[in-house]
Design an enzyme around this catalytic site. Structure first.
Site, PDB file in Angstrom:
ATOM      1  N   THR A  16       0.820  -1.217   0.000  1.00 62.01           N
ATOM      2  CA  THR A  16       0.000   0.000   0.000  1.00 62.01           C
ATOM      3  C   THR A  16       0.850   1.262   0.000  1.00 62.01           C
ATOM      4  O   THR A  16       0.497   2.261  -0.635  1.00 62.01           O
ATOM      5  CB  THR A  16      -0.931  -0.023   1.235  1.00 62.01           C
ATOM      6  OG1 THR A  16      -1.905  -1.039   1.027  1.00 62.01           O
ATOM      7  CG2 THR A  16      -1.627   1.298   1.450  1.00 62.01           C
ATOM      8  N   SER A  60       1.821  -7.650  -0.724  1.00 61.59           N
ATOM      9  CA  SER A  60       2.755  -8.475   0.053  1.00 61.59           C
ATOM     10  C   SER A  60       2.344  -9.937   0.155  1.00 61.59           C
ATOM     11  O   SER A  60       3.163 -10.793   0.472  1.00 61.59           O
ATOM     12  CB  SER A  60       2.968  -7.880   1.444  1.00 61.59           C
ATOM     13  OG  SER A  60       1.802  -8.000   2.230  1.00 61.59           O
ATOM     14  N   THR A  91       1.563  -4.439   4.270  1.00 62.44           N
ATOM     15  CA  THR A  91       1.430  -4.742   5.694  1.00 62.44           C
ATOM     16  C   THR A  91       0.900  -6.153   5.957  1.00 62.44           C
ATOM     17  O   THR A  91       1.049  -6.675   7.055  1.00 62.44           O
ATOM     18  CB  THR A  91       0.476  -3.740   6.369  1.00 62.44           C
ATOM     19  OG1 THR A  91      -0.790  -3.796   5.706  1.00 62.44           O
ATOM     20  CG2 THR A  91       1.030  -2.337   6.300  1.00 62.44           C
ATOM     21  N   ASP A  92       0.278  -6.761   4.937  1.00 61.79           N
ATOM     22  CA  ASP A  92      -0.396  -8.045   5.191  1.00 61.79           C
ATOM     23  C   ASP A  92       0.549  -9.122   5.717  1.00 61.79           C
ATOM     24  O   ASP A  92       0.159  -9.964   6.525  1.00 61.79           O
ATOM     25  CB  ASP A  92      -1.070  -8.557   3.907  1.00 61.79           C
ATOM     26  CG  ASP A  92      -2.298  -7.736   3.543  1.00 61.79           C
ATOM     27  OD1 ASP A  92      -2.790  -6.985   4.405  1.00 61.79           O
ATOM     28  OD2 ASP A  92      -2.768  -7.853   2.396  1.00 61.79           O
TER      29      ASP A  92
HETATM   30  N1  ASP Z   1      -2.624  -5.596   0.520  1.00 58.79           N
HETATM   31  C1  ASP Z   1      -1.569  -4.745   0.958  1.00 58.79           C
HETATM   32  C2  ASP Z   1      -0.279  -5.536   1.030  1.00 58.79           C
HETATM   33  O1  ASP Z   1      -0.013  -6.188   1.990  1.00 58.79           O
HETATM   34  C3  ASP Z   1      -1.921  -4.152   2.244  1.00 58.79           C
HETATM   35  C4  ASP Z   1      -0.954  -3.136   2.741  1.00 58.79           C
HETATM   36  O2  ASP Z   1       0.112  -2.911   2.206  1.00 58.79           O
HETATM   37  O3  ASP Z   1      -1.305  -2.505   3.738  1.00 58.79           O
HETATM   38  O4  ASP Z   1       0.468  -5.471   0.089  1.00 58.79           O
END
Ligand code: ASP
Length: 331
Positions: A16, A60, A91-92
């Site tokens: 993200t 991710s 973040t995932d």
């Molecule tokens: N779907 C995203 C990821 O993990 C979520 C994020 O980055 O917050 O790439």
């Protein structure tokens, strides 16, 4: 002046923080590279002399274990050239990449500080620039040396083995339920009052060859059926996320013990916090029963992290006793 600044390598992997929305902050896809990420952080040039590497451009969930092993090799390769490394990613899976790096990097490696964002750059209150600036400050700080990888989010500093993504959308999505953050960033000051006990790396990334062992995770629910042999088919090990302090329905114990005669079976609590019991209960399906039937306790590690540790231990040809000892040594 910049000659006196610490040298920090920023490695970008998508997520993200690097995602560009189509309109109104929706339909975001990872696209931004290191130069664009750094352009959103005024003052970065006063924190460190930054060099960058665009490593992956993924959500991710698409990162692989091999990607993280390669990242650890990259950190080793650059170790003599930089004082610290910042990794930006989605973040995932951040709690898992950071923990895997923690298992692969030894104490002499430069600090690796992982961060990301919950709101993409097109949304009001985007948190990527602030998180990146805080991560740069930590990676550049002498306070971070020798501590191993760290996760910096919302101005808090967390240890990989405790940190978890606890919320789908909050900009305070990360927490360490078992331990709390070990430090924080305020203005330009990096504070790490709770210095962690640092372990040796479990194995060098260079020693790992593809494909890595395959370990499945099964979460036990109310009224769960006994596991069938197919549940473990094709896996070199299994992590079972069990109730509370280490409990399952009594009706499934035999099936778990049977799988445990073929591959290591590690149990982790599904609660999200706390350490498994060892000797509080003795009913069928209790922690005492399961440990007596050969299951291995993950202690205070959650299932996702237990899976990563088990993968590396199997890759290192560790036998059941060595696996049990290593899990017991983790807290
Ligand atoms: N779907 C995203 C990821 O993990 C979520 C994020 O980055 O917050 O790439």
């Amino acid at each position: 002046m910049s000659g006196h600044l610490p040298h920090v390598l920023v490695v970008t992997m998508g997520g993200t923080i690097a995602s560009v929305p189509a309109a109104d902050g929706r339909d975001a896809v990872p696209r931004l590279g290191p130069a664009e990420l750094l352009a959103s952080v005024p003052g970065a040039e006063r924190v460190a002399t930054v060099r960058t590497e665009s490593f992956r451009q993924y959500p991710s969930g698409d990162l692989t274990l091999a990607d993280v092993v390669e990242l650890a090799q990259l950190v080793h390769k650059r170790a003599g050239e930089v004082d610290g490394v910042v990794v930006t990613q989605g973040t995932d899976t951040l709690e898992e990449t950071s923990f895997l790096l923690d298992l692969l990097l030894d104490r002499d490696a430069p600090p690796v500080v992982l961060t990301g964002a919950m709101r993409n750059p097109g949304l009001p209150g985007a948190d990527g620039p602030g998180n990146l600036l805080a991560a740069l400050r930590v990676a550049a700080s002498p306070a971070a040396r020798g501590l191993g990888p760290l996760v910096v989010f919302a101005d808090e500093i967390h240890l990989p083995r405790f940190v978890r993504k606890l919320h789908t959308s909050s900009i305070h999505a990360f927490g360490s339920p078992n331990a709390g953050p070990v430090g924080w960033v305020t203005e330009d000051r990096v504070r790490i009052p709770l210095v962690p006990r640092r372990r040796e790396a479990l194995c060098a990334p260079e020693s790992l060859s593809a494909p890595l062992p395959s370990v499945g995770i099964i979460r036990i629910g109310l009224g769960a059926e006994p596991l069938r042999p197919e549940h473990a088919a094709g896996f070199d090990g299994l992590v079972v996320e069990v109730f509370g302090g280490g409990h399952v329905p009594s009706s499934i114990v035999d099936s778990l013990a049977e799988i445990g005669t073929r591959v290591p079976v590690v149990m982790a609590t599904r609660t999200g916090a706390g350490e498994l019991y060892e000797s509080t209960y003795a009913f069928p399906g209790s922690e005492r029963d399961l440990l007596g039937r050969g299951l291995i306790s993950a202690g205070a590690l959650d299932g996702a992290k237990a899976r990563l540790l088990l993968i590396l231990l199997i890759a290192a040809d560790a036998g059941t006793d060595a696996i049990r000892d290593r899990f017991a040594a983790i807290p």
